[in-house]
Design a protein around this motif. Structure first.
Motif, PDB file in Angstrom:
ATOM      1  N   VAL A  84      23.943  31.336 -24.719  1.00 20.73           N
ATOM      2  CA  VAL A  84      22.706  30.674 -24.258  1.00 20.73           C
ATOM      3  C   VAL A  84      22.999  29.855 -22.998  1.00 20.73           C
ATOM      4  O   VAL A  84      22.195  29.819 -22.058  1.00 20.73           O
ATOM      5  N   LYS A  85      24.203  29.228 -22.970  1.00 18.25           N
ATOM      6  CA  LYS A  85      24.585  28.471 -21.768  1.00 18.25           C
ATOM      7  C   LYS A  85      24.619  29.376 -20.542  1.00 18.25           C
ATOM      8  O   LYS A  85      24.199  28.994 -19.449  1.00 18.25           O
ATOM      9  N   VAL A  86      25.132  30.598 -20.762  1.00 17.75           N
ATOM     10  CA  VAL A  86      25.179  31.554 -19.649  1.00 17.75           C
ATOM     11  C   VAL A  86      23.752  31.892 -19.187  1.00 17.75           C
ATOM     12  O   VAL A  86      23.488  32.022 -17.994  1.00 17.75           O
ATOM     13  N   LEU A  87      22.828  32.009 -20.140  1.00 16.04           N
ATOM     14  CA  LEU A  87      21.438  32.312 -19.766  1.00 16.04           C
ATOM     15  C   LEU A  87      20.882  31.216 -18.848  1.00 16.04           C
ATOM     16  O   LEU A  87      20.205  31.509 -17.861  1.00 16.04           O
ATOM     17  N   HIS A  88      21.209  29.971 -19.176  1.00 17.14           N
ATOM     18  CA  HIS A  88      20.749  28.870 -18.315  1.00 17.14           C
ATOM     19  C   HIS A  88      21.342  28.977 -16.914  1.00 17.14           C
ATOM     20  O   HIS A  88      20.665  28.743 -15.923  1.00 17.14           O
ATOM     21  N   GLU A  89      22.618  29.350 -16.868  1.00 17.22           N
ATOM     22  CA  GLU A  89      23.275  29.518 -15.569  1.00 17.22           C
ATOM     23  C   GLU A  89      22.613  30.647 -14.779  1.00 17.22           C
ATOM     24  O   GLU A  89      22.361  30.540 -13.571  1.00 17.22           O
ATOM     25  N   LEU A  90      22.278  31.751 -15.479  1.00 19.15           N
ATOM     26  CA  LEU A  90      21.617  32.880 -14.791  1.00 19.15           C
ATOM     27  C   LEU A  90      20.252  32.454 -14.261  1.00 19.15           C
ATOM     28  O   LEU A  90      19.840  32.831 -13.168  1.00 19.15           O
ATOM     29  N   MET A  91      19.573  31.667 -15.060  1.00 12.58           N
ATOM     30  CA  MET A  91      18.245  31.171 -14.666  1.00 12.58           C
ATOM     31  C   MET A  91      18.361  30.347 -13.376  1.00 12.58           C
ATOM     32  O   MET A  91      17.568  30.484 -12.453  1.00 12.58           O
ATOM     33  N   ARG A  92      19.413  29.504 -13.354  1.00 10.11           N
ATOM     34  CA  ARG A  92      19.638  28.653 -12.177  1.00 10.11           C
ATOM     35  C   ARG A  92      19.947  29.520 -10.951  1.00 10.11           C
ATOM     36  O   ARG A  92      19.382  29.343  -9.879  1.00 10.11           O
ATOM     37  N   ARG A  93      20.838  30.524 -11.159  1.00  8.19           N
ATOM     38  CA  ARG A  93      21.173  31.437 -10.066  1.00  8.19           C
ATOM     39  C   ARG A  93      19.927  32.166  -9.565  1.00  8.19           C
ATOM     40  O   ARG A  93      19.719  32.314  -8.366  1.00  8.19           O
ATOM     41  N   GLY A  94      19.121  32.590 -10.519  1.00 11.80           N
ATOM     42  CA  GLY A  94      17.913  33.341 -10.168  1.00 11.80           C
ATOM     43  C   GLY A  94      17.013  32.515  -9.274  1.00 11.80           C
ATOM     44  O   GLY A  94      16.470  33.012  -8.288  1.00 11.80           O
ATOM     45  N   GLU A  95      16.889  31.217  -9.641  1.00 12.04           N
ATOM     46  CA  GLU A  95      16.030  30.363  -8.824  1.00 12.04           C
ATOM     47  C   GLU A  95      16.591  30.214  -7.410  1.00 12.04           C
ATOM     48  O   GLU A  95      15.859  30.283  -6.432  1.00 12.04           O
TER      49      GLU A  95
END
Lengths: 479, 396
Positions: free
Chosen positions: A96-107
């Protein structure tokens, strides 16, 4: 101005199409009998949203831009593209932490439509997913397409607009005079060139070497796939990724544009001498099946119709390598086309033609007034209405003769594919989806061979499956 | 054709739709003999067998529509949409019989590792090339799968001048009929590798090499038992898959075999839709296919004429040792012909139909030879809740 594009994979084809908008003398060279038969033919067919590329890299900016361009490009080229969205699923707190990181990268990468979903939301979108899922990153802009058709369509459209396409042509060197390229030397000819686009996929470092230009060394990363027949029905509705590792996006489960399901790829780094190694292995296929089954349990293994492998070119820095050289002047590298090369292709074309060529090579290109972006598709009457199909048959009865029953491909579609340049069984298969269905050609191969032989004036025993040497029949039983 | 005949003999109007240009299906390329011993009491070749039926249907009120592809079926609206070179037709029917047969399992379904060269053929495609198109598929061949068509192709290719280096079968016994093992392999000195499978294929352009290994009880390759064959041709006879996709959203289909689930009249889970032949189960003999086709045609006609209302369907349950079972339901307006394939070879067994309907002793049964028998409908009490078919050890 003579421009030669070497390599008609998705990247070379997209660049060629973009170049065909301008007033120049354009030649596309391809060593295979068809466009899109290298790396382009065997990958996941995903138009990525663009959240997983490290912000600031070339591939990050070209991926999100490419994604935005796909819909219009496919509409013009009449190629299937479906924006079905993707889910990166997490099974542990760390994931789930990785998902947050991906979300941040996506933004940071300017990706729109990202959303974190909880377990219930995920399972309502994808009921067949492993119930242990705890969260997912949803990306609404992700899509799927048929990569080889994008390449074929780009080349057809470029040719429509004046380009010349030379398949079965391998570049063996360059004639360079006073730091300028004069000629591209092929196995059969000598072609005048001012600008050369190196879009040779798995071989772009080797071609650069022939021109005396630096290019980071490539090695192939092989991915194996398993294809499940569309008759198994919808297994997933969107592209399902596991949580990625630093090294790989992982093994996915996704629908194909024609309704099948694809699982794969694994990732095996091969040596730089294995650039044609598209063999599958027992361990590889097992790994694909195991990991995909973790994402989506109870995959219908009894509906598998095909296994295959593809290569991705990796550079040490894992980024695209796109440069316009001045020594020799006019050599443009478009290499290291790992994932998301398919997605980025239209943006790469734009970057090369609208930025690199004018800014780095100081060439000002003039737009054609009569560029036609629209490609005419081979009609597939089984997708249309009974009235329309009936009309087509009234015009020519060969629209009413079904050759491939699994995918309902008519004799006229086969003939049209041949008229557009298909010269082998695989070329017909990739252009029409004949022999691509549940019987894999068991019922129709002989019929298609006869049509191909007739259209090309070949003897039946001279028809090939794909590349040179892939003969199918060994002469007559009796004279 | 048998279904058309069975229907026409009840006095209904019949349309027979065939996608090839000629009726008869795969029989037309099966130029070997061995057909018709049960149905016509004589031994015929495939084309001769088909021709018998062509003659039989000519004399009836049957219209045949060849070169016609069923695009869509709307069974609730009793309509079929048919495509042909003369146009698109909507055909209305009171009853439908689906006799779409089976297709061969393709190479891709086997998940065999290696390259994807030319030179890998299903046995039926190779047979088509040799027997109808007059072309050889290669020079030197290995055959995977010992089903009947694989065995027959081993002989055919040998007779036509190819070298057949062996037949590979992953089971410890052959898949085809005993008589074919003798006449196609033993008589031609072609080795049969039982408990072996293909573990890899190699070739650039054309097939060059095939690897085989012995397998254990779970069909996993045994290390150290690998053999390599330098062949340019691999022929596959690895099973047939019923062609039922056209009705997959409308009637009950066996999720494992993909065959239609029908009663002894051929009726599917929809009252007006019948099916018979290899799209239900894979039969050993075309004679059986014709018999069941005829029956399904007859009952489809009776349904169209509204002469009978569907009776209660008694489920027939496969019990111990049963691999394949037909039918899956019993309706009282037809005798109960049962076809059974056992899971593995067994000795001294009894085939029984419970409760107390039928029992017969066999010295030896094997999956490659179907067991078939008929129970007259008067011997089956209509009040049963279920019928059980099993193969049990004969204690006597």
């Amino acid at each position: 101005m003579n421009v030669v594009v070497v390599g008609a994979g998705i990247v070379g084809a997209a660049i060629a199409r973009k170049l065909s908008m301008y007033d120049l003398n354009l030649i596309i060279l391809e060593k295979q009998p068809e466009a899109g038969w290298g790396i382009t033919k065997a990958n996941s067919g995903i138009v990525h949203a663009g959240y997983d590329d490290p912000p600031g890299t070339l591939r990050a900016s070209l991926c999100s831009r490419g994604n935005m361009m796909y819909e219009e490009m496919c509409k013009q080229l009449k190629v299937d593209f479906k924006r079905i969205g993707s889910l990166v699923v997490a099974f542990t707190g760390d994931e789930v932490k990785v998902l947050h990181e991906l979300m941040r990268r996506g933004e940071l990468n300017n990706v729109k439509g990202l959303k974190l979903l909880d377990r219930e939301e995920v399972l309502s979108l994808e009921p067949r997913l492993n119930g242990n899922v705890i969260a997912a990153l949803y990306a609404e802009t992700a899509g799927i397409t048929e990569p080889w058709m994008v390449a074929i369509a780009c080349v057809e459209n470029a040719v429509q607009n004046g380009a010349k396409f030379l398949p079965n042509t391998k570049v063996i060197g360059f004639e360079i005079v006073k730091e300028r390229i004069r000629y591209v030397l092929t196995d059969s000819d000598k072609i005048p060139a001012d600008v050369v686009i190196n879009a040779t996929g798995m071989e772009s470092d080797l071609l650069a070497k022939l021109a005396g230009v630096y290019h980071p060394p490539l090695h192939p990363r092989r991915g194996q796939y398993i294809l499940i027949d569309k008759n198994a029905g919808n297994i997933v509705n969107s592209v399902i990724f596991p949580t990625p590792t630093e090294d790989s996006k992982g093994i996915l489960v996704l629908p194909t544009v024609d309704g099948g399901t694809l699982i794969g790829p694994n990732a095996e780094d091969l040596s730089d001498r294995e650039r044609e190694s598209v063999s599958t292995t027992l361990e590889g296929l097992r790994e694909v099946l195991e990991k995909a089954s973790h994402l989506v349990p109870h995959l219908p293994v009894n509906r598998v119709i095909k296994t295959f492998a593809g290569l991705r070119p990796e550079t040490p820095s894992k980024d695209f390598y796109i440069t316009a050289e001045t020594s020799p002047w006019g050599f443009v590298n478009v290499g290291g086309m790992r994932s998301p090369g398919l997605t980025a292709a239209p943006a790469i074309a734009e970057y090369v033609v609208e930025y690199l060529i004018p800014e780095k090579l100081h060439i000002s290109l003039t737009r054609k007034k009569d560029f036609n972006p629209e490609r005419r598709k081979i009609p597939h009457p089984a997708d249309s209405t009974p009235e329309k199909w009936h009309e087509m048959i009234a015009r020519d009865k060969r629209w009413g003769r079904i050759v491939c029953a699994c995918n309902e491909v008519t004799e006229m579609e086969i003939r049209e594919a041949i008229r557009r340049g298909a010269r082998t069984l695989d070329a017909i298969k990739f252009r029409t989806r004949a022999m691509f269905g549940k019987c894999q050609g068991g019922f129709c191969t002989h019929r298609i061979m006869k049509i191909l032989a007739e259209e090309t004036g070949q003897a039946l025993e001279d028809v090939l499956k794909a590349e040179a040497g892939s003969w199918i029949l060994n002469g007559k039983v009796r004279p | 054709m048998a279904a058309a005949l069975g229907a026409a003999e009840q006095g209904v109007e019949v349309l027979l739709v065939e996608r090839e240009d000629r009726n008869g299906g795969v029989l037309n390329q099966c130029i070997h003999n061995g057909f018709g011993l049960h149905y016509f009491r004589e031994e015929l070749t495939g084309p001769e067998y088909a021709e018998r039926f062509m003659k039989l249907i000519e004399s009836r009120n049957i219209r045949t529509f060849t070169g016609a592809h069923v695009w869509k079926l709307a069974p609730f609206e009793n309509t079929a949409f048919i495509v042909s070179e003369s146009g698109i037709y909507d055909v209305y029917f009171d009853a439908l019989v689906v006799t779409t047969g089976a297709r061969e399992r393709p190479f891709g379904a086997l998940m065999i590792p290696g390259d994807r060269p030319a030179g890998i053929f299903t046995a039926g495609l190779a047979q088509r090339f040799v027997n109808i198109e007059n072309h050889l598929p290669g020079k030197r061949a290995l055959i995977l799968g010992s089903g009947d068509i694989g065995l027959i192709m081993a002989r055919r290719l040998t007779l036509e001048g190819m070298e057949v280096v062996g037949v590979v079968e992953r089971l410890p016994y052959p898949g085809g009929l005993e008589r074919n093992v003798q006449q196609c392999l033993v008589d031609f000195d072609i080795p049969l590798y039982l408990s072996h499978t293909v573990t890899g294929v190699e070739g650039k352009g054309r097939l060059e090499r095939v690897y085989i290994s012995e397998v254990d009880d779970e069909f996993k390759p045994v290390k150290g038992t690998e053999k390599v064959f330098e062949v340019d041709t691999l022929i596959l006879s690895v099973g047939l898959i019923p062609q039922t996709e056209i009705l997959k959203n409308f009637v009950e289909i066996d999720p494992k075999t993909f065959g239609f689930i029908t009663s002894n009249t051929g009726r599917t889970s929809l009252d007006s839709v019948f099916a018979a032949g290899n799209d239900v189960i894979i039969y050993d003999l075309v004679d059986y296919v014709s018999t069941e086709g005829y029956t399904a045609g007859k009952h489809a006609a009776l349904h169209a004429l509204r002469k009978v209302t569907p009776s209660r369907r008694i489920p027939i349950i496969p019990g111990e040792n049963i691999g394949v079972l037909f039918p899956r339901f019993y309706e009282e307006q037809e005798d109960l012909r049962i076809y059974v394939r056992v899971r593995k070879p067994l000795e001294n067994v009894r085939v029984v139909v419970e409760p107390g309907i039928y029992s017969r002793k066999f010295d030896r049964v094997a999956p490659n030879e179907m067991i078939t028998f008929t129970i007259p409908s008067e011997k089956i009490p209509p009040s049963l809740n279920r019928i059980l078919v099993e193969v049990e050890k004969d204690e006597g």
